[in-house]
Design a protein around this motif. Structure first.
Motif: not given
Lengths: 234, 110
Positions: A154-172
């Motif tokens: 996970g740490s390989l992923i750039p910090a500016h990616w909007p990961l906060d929205f991964a959970v909402p997208i996954t749920f939808l």
């Protein structure tokens, strides 16, 4: 043995969904600040994608622990229904086998098993258990392994990616394919409206009220439609 | 993980794990062959489609990452995810479509 191989083989296609999903959980969990061991704890002990993501979301929202638990357990209530629906098929298996099957009873194992059992009612209890025992490792071990890969990479992923929205997208993405009937739409619609109306309440409380309201709406629409169909048949 | 001790997080994991296991084991292991009452089955059918949207709706409209201000890129991504999920009936395609829409939206609007 043949039943076990059949189970393993028929479980394979589900990996296309499970693996990316588990990777995502690993990435999002560690990005939210969970340790790798805790992230793995979720996938090994809970072993239920949606509730893992919901617990993560609520922890991120700083919800009280009791609310985190109540909401995430509510999502897994459907597992009781799976358990009930498999009992006529597996109830006569030895207790230890039923205890093992309970651990691996995820959406995919249930879906596979119930289809197989209903299509081939002549199978013996031993064959049915073998089928589940064949399918489960193919589904559950990659879930756990992919969580680990996601958590450590996970740490390989750039910090500016909007990961906060991964959970909402996954749920939808999980909900939308489930909206098959008017009753499902009603349940989702009422729950969204209620959750938005109660957004001012302390974190997580809205879910506990909106969830049951949505469930009741779904059940009511189903009842109402059932009555109408019965009347139309005369 | 802000505000929670390690012990608290482990408690959540273990209790959630045990609770989920007990629900899976309930009928198969303990209750046995008796069917669930019709009304209970009816309610349980809608747990996932009722609980998950309630969790997600406020996050879509008022994302914490933008201090609660509605964000066009995130709204677009949510709409695309739902549309893709309804059309393809596959979770994975919906995730990919939503992720792509979010990346595109952030690129264009961010």
């Amino acid at each position: 043995m043949r039943s076990a191989c059949m189970g393993a083989l028929q479980a394979l296609p589900f990996l296309l969904v499970l693996v990316p999903f588990a990777l995502l959980f690993g990435v999002v969990a560690t990005a939210s600040g969970l340790k790798v061991a805790q992230t793995m704890g979720f996938s090994v002990l809970v072993l239920a994608g949606a509730s893992q993501f919901s617990a993560l979301q609520l922890l991120n929202d700083h919800a009280p622990v009791l609310i985190v638990l109540a909401s995430s357990l509510a999502i897994n209530l459907r597992m009781a229904m799976y358990s009930a629906s498999l009992t006529p098929w597996l109830g006569r298996a030895p207790a230890w086998q039923r205890a093992v099957i309970a651990y691996v009873l995820i959406d995919q194992t249930y879906g596979l098993a119930i289809q197989r059992f209903e299509r081939q009612p002549q199978l013996s209890v031993t064959q049915r258990v073998a089928y589940v025992f064949g399918a489960s490792p193919v589904l559950c071990l990659p879930w756990i392994a992919s969580t680990y890969v996601g958590a450590t990479a996970g740490s390989l992923i750039p910090a500016h990616w909007p990961l906060d929205f991964a959970v909402p997208i996954t749920f939808l993405a999980m909900i939308a394919p489930m909206l098959r009937t008017l009753a499902h739409l009603a349940a989702a619609g009422v729950s969204v409206a209620a959750a938005l109306a109660m957004a001012g309440l302390p974190s997580g409380t809205g879910v506990l009220l909106a969830g049951p309201l949505g469930m009741a709406a779904g059940a009511l629409v189903e009842t109402w439609q059932g009555r109408r169909t019965a009347r139309a048949r005369g | 993980m802000g505000g929670y001790s390690d012990l608290t997080i482990w408690t959540v994991i273990v209790v959630l794990g045990i609770g989920t296991y007990l629900m899976r084991w309930s009928f198969l292991g303990a209750v046995g062959n008796r069917p669930l009452p019709e009304w209970a089955q009816r309610l349980l059918r809608y747990t996932a489609v009722a609980v998950l949207p309630a969790l997600v709706a406020p996050q879509v409209i008022w994302p914490a990452a933008t201090q609660g201000h509605p964000d066009p890129a995130r709204l677009l991504a949510a709409a695309v995810t739902v549309a893709a999920g309804l059309l393809t009936r596959h979770t994975l395609w919906a995730i990919l479509a939503g992720g792509a829409a979010l990346a595109l939206g952030m690129g264009l609007m961010g």
